[in-house]
Design a protein around this motif. Structure first.
Motif, mmCIF file in Angstrom:
data_model
loop_
_atom_site.group_PDB
_atom_site.id
_atom_site.type_symbol
_atom_site.label_atom_id
_atom_site.label_comp_id
_atom_site.label_asym_id
_atom_site.label_seq_id
_atom_site.Cartn_x
_atom_site.Cartn_y
_atom_site.Cartn_z
ATOM 1 N N THR A 41 0.609 -1.377 0.105
ATOM 2 C CA THR A 41 -0.055 -0.177 -0.009
ATOM 3 C C THR A 41 0.704 1.440 -0.088
ATOM 4 O OG1 THR A 41 -1.809 -1.147 1.236
ATOM 5 C CG2 THR A 41 -1.798 1.082 1.211
ATOM 6 N N ILE A 42 2.041 1.131 1.065
ATOM 7 C CA ILE A 42 2.853 2.373 0.883
ATOM 8 C C ILE A 42 3.535 2.693 -0.432
ATOM 9 C CG2 ILE A 42 5.365 2.921 1.817
ATOM 10 C CD1 ILE A 42 4.449 1.929 4.328
ATOM 11 N N ASN A 43 3.726 1.475 -1.383
ATOM 12 C CA ASN A 43 4.208 1.503 -2.693
ATOM 13 C C ASN A 43 3.187 2.099 -3.574
ATOM 14 O OD1 ASN A 43 6.824 0.840 -1.960
ATOM 15 N ND2 ASN A 43 6.640 -1.346 -2.277
ATOM 16 N N ALA A 44 2.200 1.717 -3.479
ATOM 17 C CA ALA A 44 0.980 2.432 -4.375
ATOM 18 C C ALA A 44 0.857 3.745 -4.081
ATOM 19 C CB ALA A 44 -0.215 1.488 -4.164
ATOM 20 N N LEU A 45 0.789 4.225 -2.907
ATOM 21 C CA LEU A 45 0.715 5.568 -2.488
ATOM 22 C C LEU A 45 1.908 6.299 -2.903
ATOM 23 C CD1 LEU A 45 -1.088 5.409 0.974
ATOM 24 C CD2 LEU A 45 -1.974 6.324 -1.022
ATOM 25 N N SER A 46 3.104 5.870 -2.885
ATOM 26 C CA SER A 46 4.297 6.383 -3.446
ATOM 27 C C SER A 46 3.941 6.748 -4.866
ATOM 28 C CB SER A 46 5.577 5.335 -3.224
ATOM 29 O OG SER A 46 5.769 5.290 -1.765
ATOM 30 N N GLN A 47 3.629 5.682 -5.631
ATOM 31 C CA GLN A 47 3.459 5.861 -6.947
ATOM 32 C C GLN A 47 2.473 6.992 -7.315
ATOM 33 O OE1 GLN A 47 5.324 3.764 -9.540
ATOM 34 N NE2 GLN A 47 6.099 3.205 -7.441
ATOM 35 N N MET A 48 1.423 7.028 -6.556
ATOM 36 C CA MET A 48 0.456 8.283 -6.544
ATOM 37 C C MET A 48 1.167 9.478 -6.330
ATOM 38 S SD MET A 48 -2.849 8.824 -4.139
ATOM 39 C CE MET A 48 -3.615 10.513 -4.065
ATOM 40 N N THR A 49 2.256 9.645 -5.322
ATOM 41 C CA THR A 49 2.747 10.972 -5.027
ATOM 42 C C THR A 49 3.700 11.386 -6.171
ATOM 43 O OG1 THR A 49 2.965 10.182 -2.838
ATOM 44 C CG2 THR A 49 4.213 12.057 -3.359
ATOM 45 N N PHE A 50 4.342 10.145 -6.844
ATOM 46 C CA PHE A 50 5.163 10.722 -7.940
ATOM 47 C C PHE A 50 4.422 11.294 -9.342
ATOM 48 C CE2 PHE A 50 7.630 6.549 -6.714
ATOM 49 C CZ PHE A 50 8.192 7.354 -5.595
ATOM 50 N N LYS A 51 2.981 10.843 -9.256
ATOM 51 C CA LYS A 51 2.366 11.405 -10.309
ATOM 52 C C LYS A 51 1.495 12.790 -9.905
ATOM 53 C CE LYS A 51 0.917 6.864 -12.504
ATOM 54 N NZ LYS A 51 0.154 5.754 -12.648
ATOM 55 N N PHE A 102 2.956 14.976 -7.749
ATOM 56 C CA PHE A 102 4.080 16.129 -7.865
ATOM 57 C C PHE A 102 5.303 15.571 -8.774
ATOM 58 C CE2 PHE A 102 1.845 15.584 -3.561
ATOM 59 C CZ PHE A 102 1.329 17.170 -3.640
ATOM 60 N N PRO A 103 4.969 15.454 -9.961
ATOM 61 C CA PRO A 103 6.228 15.191 -10.842
ATOM 62 C C PRO A 103 7.398 15.887 -10.741
ATOM 63 C CG PRO A 103 4.545 16.029 -12.145
ATOM 64 C CD PRO A 103 3.844 15.876 -10.838
ATOM 65 N N GLU A 104 7.378 17.168 -10.430
ATOM 66 C CA GLU A 104 8.441 18.094 -10.228
ATOM 67 C C GLU A 104 9.364 18.002 -9.008
ATOM 68 O OE1 GLU A 104 5.313 19.839 -7.828
ATOM 69 O OE2 GLU A 104 5.339 18.927 -9.709
ATOM 70 N N ARG A 105 8.735 16.960 -8.090
ATOM 71 C CA ARG A 105 9.406 16.826 -6.845
ATOM 72 C C ARG A 105 10.066 15.581 -7.069
ATOM 73 N NH1 ARG A 105 5.329 18.435 -2.134
ATOM 74 N NH2 ARG A 105 4.566 20.149 -2.809
ATOM 75 N N TYR A 106 9.777 14.799 -7.795
ATOM 76 C CA TYR A 106 10.364 13.193 -7.728
ATOM 77 C C TYR A 106 10.428 13.022 -9.417
ATOM 78 C CZ TYR A 106 8.024 13.348 -3.436
ATOM 79 O OH TYR A 106 7.526 13.828 -2.049
ATOM 80 N N VAL A 129 9.172 2.668 -3.197
ATOM 81 C CA VAL A 129 9.111 3.641 -2.265
ATOM 82 C C VAL A 129 9.331 5.010 -2.121
ATOM 83 C CG1 VAL A 129 10.743 2.912 -0.559
ATOM 84 C CG2 VAL A 129 8.693 3.615 0.449
ATOM 85 N N ILE A 130 8.531 5.866 -1.603
ATOM 86 C CA ILE A 130 9.040 7.392 -1.533
ATOM 87 C C ILE A 130 10.430 7.345 -1.083
ATOM 88 C CG2 ILE A 130 8.046 7.838 0.627
ATOM 89 C CD1 ILE A 130 7.138 10.066 -1.996
ATOM 90 N N PRO A 131 11.416 8.162 -1.681
ATOM 91 C CA PRO A 131 12.527 8.060 -1.577
ATOM 92 C C PRO A 131 13.205 9.115 -0.476
ATOM 93 C CG PRO A 131 12.549 9.229 -3.498
ATOM 94 C CD PRO A 131 11.108 8.675 -3.150
#
Length: 259
Positions: free
Chosen positions: A90-100, A102-106, A208-210
């Motif tokens: 679930t953390i990994n799925a939410l990390s993928q969501m975060t990358f999408k 905020f693409p400028e941050r990741y 995961v969110i790095p």
């Protein structure tokens, strides 16, 4: 604060109200990986540790995907390794969501893990990355392995548990399996890392969110991005592993500290 607690706290702050708006669409617990798919088409996987608990592993089976995303994420903290796999996926799925979101941050890097290894490096693998072994040995002969399972690979110098801290403190490159997030050994590993030039969290479970990991000494986070959540669920339900995920429904993704 421990690694998983830091990651969960970071995701809560980063996603804010968005976290309550996304739902879980499906959860699968396969023989090799556990997968979680969200209603926004983001998905993640995590290593499934073998269990000896018999027929009754989770009493609430059939109800998991009805739970809130935030509740599933908290399962990562559980000492039950099946629950922990659900939580990390679930953390990994939410990390993928975060990358999408905020693409400028990741911004992912195109660097491969082999690009980080130099001639004469002492490399320690925590977790057995079999496909990498011959490739690493073409760059350096000083390859060690710390692994709970019995591995009969004579190309590698096996490290007994009593010597892991010594090798950790003297290695140039440390490749850490993402499965250490599931069994919580990541905390002890990061406490024992010495002056390693590269400390890499690696594998599908490391998707995961790095940023929280960068603050704790990890220099690179190299996981996968699920490109087809439906196919991912099908693959892991049919006992597929890393090779099948990468060939059918995922691609590698890497983040490098400072880049």
């Amino acid at each position: 604060m421990k690694v998983l607690e830091s990651i969960i706290d970071y995701l809560r702050k980063e996603l804010g109200d968005r976290l309550s708006k996304v739902k879980v669409s499906d959860v699968r617990i396969g023989l090799a990986y556990t997968g979680v798919s969200l209603t926004n088409k983001c998905a993640g996987v995590a290593y499934t540790f073998p269990t000896k608990d018999g027929c009754s592993i989770l009493d609430y089976a059939g109800e998991i995907s009805d739970r809130r995303v935030s509740e599933l994420m908290e399962m990562a903290l559980s000492q039950n390794l099946v629950e922990a796999s659900i939580g990390v996926a679930t953390i990994n799925a939410l990390s993928q969501m975060t990358f999408k979101v905020f693409p400028e941050r990741y911004k992912p890097s195109r660097i491969d893990v082999l690009d980080l290894i130099r001639s004469r490096d002492r490399v320690l693998m925590i977790g057995y990355f079999a496909p990498l072994v011959p490739k690493i040995l073409r760059k350096t002969r000083d390859l060690y392995l710390a692994e709970m399972r019995k591995i009969s690979d004579k190309r590698i110098k096996l490290v007994p548990s009593s010597k892991v801290k010594d090798i950790l403190s003297s290695s140039d490159v440390i490749l850490i399996s993402g499965s250490t997030l599931v069994n919580k050994t990541i905390d002890e590993i990061l406490e024992s890392i010495g002056e390693a030039r590269e400390s890499v969290l690696l594998g599908p479970t490391a998707s995961v969110i790095p940023h929280p990991l960068f603050k704790m000494g990890i220099t690179a986070v190299m996981g996968i991005e699920i490109t087809d959540p439906y196919m991912m669920l099908k693959v892991i339900s049919e006992a597929g592993g890393t090779r099948q995920l990468l060939s059918k429904c995922a691609r590698k993704i890497a983040f490098i500290r400072g880049k």
